[in-house]
Scaffold this active site. Structure first.
Site, PDB file in Angstrom:
ATOM      1  CG  ASN A   2      -2.079   0.973   1.075  1.00  0.00           C
ATOM      2  OD1 ASN A   2      -2.596   1.162  -0.036  1.00  0.00           O
ATOM      3  ND2 ASN A   2      -2.477   1.606   2.152  1.00  0.00           N
TER       4      ASN A   2
ATOM      5  CE  LYS B 295      -4.529   3.307   5.400  1.00  0.00           C
ATOM      6  NZ  LYS B 295      -4.063   4.670   5.556  1.00  0.00           N
TER       7      LYS B 295
ATOM      8  CB  SER C 150      -7.294   1.778  15.651  1.00  0.00           C
ATOM      9  OG  SER C 150      -8.436   2.493  15.256  1.00  0.00           O
TER      10      SER C 150
ATOM     11  CE1 TYR D 235      -7.176  -1.562  10.756  1.00  0.00           C
ATOM     12  CE2 TYR D 235      -8.903  -0.284  11.818  1.00  0.00           C
ATOM     13  CZ  TYR D 235      -7.574  -0.455  11.483  1.00  0.00           C
ATOM     14  OH  TYR D 235      -6.639   0.475  11.879  1.00  0.00           O
TER      15      TYR D 235
ATOM     16  CE  LYS E  74      -4.692  -1.872  13.447  1.00  0.00           C
ATOM     17  NZ  LYS E  74      -3.259  -1.949  13.143  1.00  0.00           N
TER      18      LYS E  74
ATOM     19  CG  PHE F  86      -8.582   9.318  18.895  1.00  0.00           C
ATOM     20  CD1 PHE F  86      -7.683   8.678  19.760  1.00  0.00           C
ATOM     21  CD2 PHE F  86      -9.922   9.250  19.198  1.00  0.00           C
ATOM     22  CE1 PHE F  86      -8.118   8.010  20.905  1.00  0.00           C
ATOM     23  CE2 PHE F  86     -10.368   8.594  20.346  1.00  0.00           C
ATOM     24  CZ  PHE F  86      -9.467   7.981  21.198  1.00  0.00           C
ATOM     25  CG  ASN F  87     -10.564  10.092  12.992  1.00  0.00           C
ATOM     26  OD1 ASN F  87     -10.764   9.635  14.113  1.00  0.00           O
ATOM     27  ND2 ASN F  87     -11.357   9.838  11.982  1.00  0.00           N
TER      28      ASN F  87
ATOM     29  CG  LEU G 130     -14.091  14.289   6.160  1.00  0.00           C
ATOM     30  CD1 LEU G 130     -15.229  14.343   5.134  1.00  0.00           C
ATOM     31  CD2 LEU G 130     -14.587  14.827   7.514  1.00  0.00           C
TER      32      LEU G 130
ATOM     33  NE  ARG H  16     -15.788   9.400  13.475  1.00  0.00           N
ATOM     34  CZ  ARG H  16     -17.127   9.464  13.593  1.00  0.00           C
ATOM     35  NH1 ARG H  16     -17.690  10.375  14.356  1.00  0.00           N
ATOM     36  NH2 ARG H  16     -17.882   8.599  12.940  1.00  0.00           N
TER      37      ARG H  16
ATOM     38  CG  ASP I 204     -19.634   6.519  10.046  1.00  0.00           C
ATOM     39  OD1 ASP I 204     -18.803   5.608  10.195  1.00  0.00           O
ATOM     40  OD2 ASP I 204     -19.619   7.323   9.094  1.00  0.00           O
TER      41      ASP I 204
HETATM   42  P1  NAD Z   1      -0.543   2.558   5.296  1.00  0.00           P
HETATM   43  O1  NAD Z   1      -1.297   1.545   4.531  1.00  0.00           O
HETATM   44  O2  NAD Z   1      -0.253   3.853   4.640  1.00  0.00           O
HETATM   45  O3  NAD Z   1       0.834   1.937   5.815  1.00  0.00           O
HETATM   46  C1  NAD Z   1       0.978   0.565   6.108  1.00  0.00           C
HETATM   47  C2  NAD Z   1       2.243   0.107   5.419  1.00  0.00           C
HETATM   48  O4  NAD Z   1       2.446  -1.282   5.735  1.00  0.00           O
HETATM   49  C3  NAD Z   1       2.192   0.200   3.896  1.00  0.00           C
HETATM   50  O5  NAD Z   1       3.364   0.810   3.410  1.00  0.00           O
HETATM   51  C4  NAD Z   1       2.077  -1.263   3.424  1.00  0.00           C
HETATM   52  O6  NAD Z   1       2.689  -1.446   2.173  1.00  0.00           O
HETATM   53  C5  NAD Z   1       2.792  -1.981   4.541  1.00  0.00           C
HETATM   54  N1  NAD Z   1       2.380  -3.377   4.769  1.00  0.00           N
HETATM   55  C6  NAD Z   1       1.124  -3.870   4.904  1.00  0.00           C
HETATM   56  N2  NAD Z   1       1.153  -5.182   5.150  1.00  0.00           N
HETATM   57  C7  NAD Z   1       2.477  -5.550   5.181  1.00  0.00           C
HETATM   58  C8  NAD Z   1       3.159  -6.761   5.412  1.00  0.00           C
HETATM   59  N3  NAD Z   1       2.497  -7.887   5.657  1.00  0.00           N
HETATM   60  N4  NAD Z   1       4.506  -6.757   5.359  1.00  0.00           N
HETATM   61  C9  NAD Z   1       5.199  -5.614   5.112  1.00  0.00           C
HETATM   62  N5  NAD Z   1       4.602  -4.432   4.898  1.00  0.00           N
HETATM   63  C10 NAD Z   1       3.259  -4.389   4.933  1.00  0.00           C
HETATM   64  O7  NAD Z   1      -1.331   2.804   6.680  1.00  0.00           O
HETATM   65  P2  NAD Z   1      -1.139   3.929   7.769  1.00  0.00           P
HETATM   66  O8  NAD Z   1      -2.277   4.858   7.666  1.00  0.00           O
HETATM   67  O9  NAD Z   1       0.231   4.457   7.737  1.00  0.00           O
HETATM   68  O10 NAD Z   1      -1.380   3.064   9.076  1.00  0.00           O
HETATM   69  C11 NAD Z   1      -0.314   2.434   9.757  1.00  0.00           C
HETATM   70  C12 NAD Z   1      -0.880   1.593  10.888  1.00  0.00           C
HETATM   71  O11 NAD Z   1      -1.679   2.404  11.748  1.00  0.00           O
HETATM   72  C13 NAD Z   1      -1.787   0.451  10.432  1.00  0.00           C
HETATM   73  O12 NAD Z   1      -1.534  -0.673  11.245  1.00  0.00           O
HETATM   74  C14 NAD Z   1      -3.180   0.987  10.684  1.00  0.00           C
HETATM   75  O13 NAD Z   1      -4.110  -0.042  10.928  1.00  0.00           O
HETATM   76  C15 NAD Z   1      -2.956   1.834  11.917  1.00  0.00           C
HETATM   77  N6  NAD Z   1      -3.947   2.905  12.051  1.00  0.00           N
HETATM   78  C16 NAD Z   1      -4.107   3.797  11.027  1.00  0.00           C
HETATM   79  C17 NAD Z   1      -5.057   4.801  11.136  1.00  0.00           C
HETATM   80  C18 NAD Z   1      -5.275   5.795  10.015  1.00  0.00           C
HETATM   81  O14 NAD Z   1      -6.272   6.478  10.031  1.00  0.00           O
HETATM   82  N7  NAD Z   1      -4.382   5.924   9.052  1.00  0.00           N
HETATM   83  C19 NAD Z   1      -5.838   4.890  12.291  1.00  0.00           C
HETATM   84  C20 NAD Z   1      -5.643   3.974  13.324  1.00  0.00           C
HETATM   85  C21 NAD Z   1      -4.692   2.982  13.185  1.00  0.00           C
HETATM   86  C1  UD1 Z   2     -12.522   5.344  10.123  1.00  0.00           C
HETATM   87  C2  UD1 Z   2     -12.777   3.927  10.559  1.00  0.00           C
HETATM   88  C3  UD1 Z   2     -11.980   3.645  11.817  1.00  0.00           C
HETATM   89  C4  UD1 Z   2     -10.499   3.888  11.548  1.00  0.00           C
HETATM   90  C5  UD1 Z   2     -10.326   5.319  11.067  1.00  0.00           C
HETATM   91  C6  UD1 Z   2      -8.899   5.524  10.703  1.00  0.00           C
HETATM   92  C7  UD1 Z   2     -15.043   3.436   9.769  1.00  0.00           C
HETATM   93  C8  UD1 Z   2     -16.447   3.171  10.172  1.00  0.00           C
HETATM   94  N1  UD1 Z   2     -14.199   3.744  10.779  1.00  0.00           N
HETATM   95  O1  UD1 Z   2     -12.912   6.210  11.169  1.00  0.00           O
HETATM   96  O2  UD1 Z   2     -12.149   2.310  12.230  1.00  0.00           O
HETATM   97  O3  UD1 Z   2      -9.751   3.699  12.720  1.00  0.00           O
HETATM   98  O4  UD1 Z   2     -11.138   5.520   9.893  1.00  0.00           O
HETATM   99  O5  UD1 Z   2      -8.703   6.399   9.693  1.00  0.00           O
HETATM  100  O6  UD1 Z   2     -14.669   3.382   8.604  1.00  0.00           O
HETATM  101  N2  UD1 Z   2     -17.385  11.183   6.279  1.00  0.00           N
HETATM  102  C9  UD1 Z   2     -18.190  11.843   5.379  1.00  0.00           C
HETATM  103  N3  UD1 Z   2     -17.926  11.682   4.057  1.00  0.00           N
HETATM  104  C10 UD1 Z   2     -16.902  10.921   3.574  1.00  0.00           C
HETATM  105  C11 UD1 Z   2     -16.082  10.250   4.508  1.00  0.00           C
HETATM  106  C12 UD1 Z   2     -16.353  10.394   5.858  1.00  0.00           C
HETATM  107  O7  UD1 Z   2     -19.106  12.548   5.766  1.00  0.00           O
HETATM  108  O8  UD1 Z   2     -16.735  10.808   2.351  1.00  0.00           O
HETATM  109  C13 UD1 Z   2     -17.626  11.388   7.720  1.00  0.00           C
HETATM  110  C14 UD1 Z   2     -17.894  10.129   8.511  1.00  0.00           C
HETATM  111  O9  UD1 Z   2     -19.257   9.833   8.546  1.00  0.00           O
HETATM  112  C15 UD1 Z   2     -17.321  10.517   9.891  1.00  0.00           C
HETATM  113  C16 UD1 Z   2     -16.182  11.466   9.566  1.00  0.00           C
HETATM  114  O10 UD1 Z   2     -16.434  11.936   8.254  1.00  0.00           O
HETATM  115  O11 UD1 Z   2     -18.296  11.223  10.628  1.00  0.00           O
HETATM  116  C17 UD1 Z   2     -14.821  10.808   9.601  1.00  0.00           C
HETATM  117  O12 UD1 Z   2     -14.838   9.646   8.778  1.00  0.00           O
HETATM  118  P1  UD1 Z   2     -13.497   8.847   8.421  1.00  0.00           P
HETATM  119  O13 UD1 Z   2     -12.459   9.780   7.954  1.00  0.00           O
HETATM  120  O14 UD1 Z   2     -13.870   7.729   7.527  1.00  0.00           O
HETATM  121  O15 UD1 Z   2     -13.016   8.301   9.831  1.00  0.00           O
HETATM  122  P2  UD1 Z   2     -13.818   7.437  10.936  1.00  0.00           P
HETATM  123  O16 UD1 Z   2     -15.118   6.986  10.443  1.00  0.00           O
HETATM  124  O17 UD1 Z   2     -13.790   8.214  12.197  1.00  0.00           O
END
Ligand code: NAD
Ligand code: UD1
Length: 337
Positions: free
Chosen positions: A35, A84, A124, A148, A152, A177-178, A199, A230, A294
């Site tokens: 990814n 994710k 998360s 998902y 976690k 968080f976000n 979003l 959020r 949501d």
């Molecule tokens: P991302 O997808 O941008 O980064 C994940 C990276 O891991 C990618 O570069 C992907 O290529 C690599 N990867 C996936 N599976 C792999 C494997 N089996 N071996 C080696 N590499 C692998 O995601 P991110 O947004 O940077 O998120 C990082 C972590 O944080 C994830 O575990 C995600 O679940 C967690 N997290 C993210 C969010 C968010 O909103 N972005 C929120 C809460 C938790």
């Molecule tokens: C989502 C995931 C959550 C994850 C987090 C990480 C879901 C239900 N939850 O959280 O598990 O940890 O991402 O990034 O997917 N919204 C709109 N229009 C859009 C997209 C989102 O109105 O096109 C609203 C949603 O209803 C929400 C807010 O924006 O109220 C945030 O949404 P999003 O960015 O997807 O995050 P979460 O839902 O909080």
């Protein structure tokens, strides 16, 4: 001190590489680029002005991990690698259980073999499931509402069991968080594959004309303006939280779950308005039906991070929007430009 960063080419991992190098750590990245792109690491190198050592490998590949631990003197690990996308996890749950859980099992097993017992794990806020009250505190009951989230939750439980079995481990379970925003240089940022689910990338892709308009999921929530609330956190603040967590695992023993959020709730329309102000672009939108699952509001109690890690978020919503816009406007097609 050397930190192995799994998933270090991803969105949060790449920003964390930058902050760790700035703080004086050596980093080694392992990523299978499922990814992400190799280009990300080149851009990280440009920001920090040094080469980043990386291995293209899957964290589930035990032999590959053993090679990495043999070739490098690793002191601690940050485990970002994983899948994710919430919606996708309901369509292909086995892939989610396999990637997220097996990678963690293999990683911890190899860490134990090399006597490296310090890990920071990407959890998360989703592990709170459907919470009855806000803000979310680490001691509240846990749950999951999709595969998902269950991965976690299971990994948190697994790591707690590991600590109970051997108190030499030091484990930080960081509940994000976000995360939004991008590095101030505008050269690294979030680049989701396909149409964004979240979003902020959706808004920023509307702003550059890749998408026609924003659908606001629900206008009748019990919130300040009827749209979902959020706790958005700047990815650079989040990365700094990892630097503090690495310091904590290196200096302490224990297993602690810690929220990384700002403690502030922001609605969909408030975020859209802040983005419009930062980009000086009107974002067309419509109020659409709610997205199933949501909740009205999700935000953190961030006191524990301050107490245990000495960390708190510093960057506000305007800065999050300015930095997202600098990244998205300079790279309208993400790393494909
Ligand atoms: P991302 O997808 O941008 O980064 C994940 C990276 O891991 C990618 O570069 C992907 O290529 C690599 N990867 C996936 N599976 C792999 C494997 N089996 N071996 C080696 N590499 C692998 O995601 P991110 O947004 O940077 O998120 C990082 C972590 O944080 C994830 O575990 C995600 O679940 C967690 N997290 C993210 C969010 C968010 O909103 N972005 C929120 C809460 C938790
Ligand atoms: C989502 C995931 C959550 C994850 C987090 C990480 C879901 C239900 N939850 O959280 O598990 O940890 O991402 O990034 O997917 N919204 C709109 N229009 C859009 C997209 C989102 O109105 O096109 C609203 C949603 O209803 C929400 C807010 O924006 O109220 C945030 O949404 P999003 O960015 O997807 O995050 P979460 O839902 O909080």
């Amino acid at each position: 001190m050397s930190v192995l960063i799994t998933g270090g080419a991803g969105y949060i991992g790449s920003h964390t590489c930058v902050e760790l190098v700035k703080a004086g750590y050596d980093v080694v990245v392992v990523d299978n680029f499922y990814n992400s792109k190799k280009e990300v690491l080149k851009r990280v190198e440009n920001i920090v002005g040094k080469p980043i050592k990386f291995y293209e490998a899957d964290v589930r590949d035990r032999d590959a991990l053993v090679k990495i631990f043999k070739e490098n003197s690793i002191d601690s690990v940050i485990h970002f690698a994983g899948l994710k996308a919430v919606g996708e996890s309901s369509r292909i749950p086995l892939e989610y259980y396999d990637n997220n859980i097996v990678s963690t099992l293999v990683l911890c097993d190899v860490m134990r073999e090399f006597n490296v017992k310090k890990i920071v794990f990407s959890s998360s806020a989703t592990v709170y499931g459907v919470a009855k009250e806000m803000p979310l505190v680490e001691t509240m009951p846990l749950g999951a509402i999709n595969p998902y989230g269950r991965t976690k939750l299971f990994i948190e439980e697994m790591l707690r069991d590991l600590f109970v079995s051997d108190s030499d481990w030091s484990i930080a379970l960081l509940r994000y968080f976000n995360p939004i925003g991008a590095h101030e240089s505008g050269t690294i940022g979030e680049d989701p594959k396909g149409i964004p689910n979240n979003l902020m990338p959706y808004i920023s892709q509307v702003a550059v004309g890749r998408l026609p308009k924003l659908s606001v999921y629900g206008g009748d929530y019990n919130t300040v303006d009827g749209t979902g609330v959020r706790d958005y956190i700047h990815v650079v603040d989040l990365a700094d939280g990892h630097v503090k967590a690495v310091k904590w695992v290196l200096g302490n023993k224990g297993c602690e779950a810690i929220n990384l959020g700002t403690g502030n709730g922001v609605s969909v329309l408030q975020l859209k308005d802040a983005f419009q102000k930062a980009a000086q672009i009107e974002i067309p939108f419509e109020i659409a039906p709610r997205r199933p699952g949501d909740p009205d509001e999700v935000y953190a109690n961030a006191n524990k991070a301050k107490k245990v890690l000495g960390w708190e978020a510093k960057l506000d919503i305007d800065k999050m929007c300015e930095d997202t816009w600098r990244w998205q406007s300079g790279n309208p097609n993400g790393y494909n430009d």
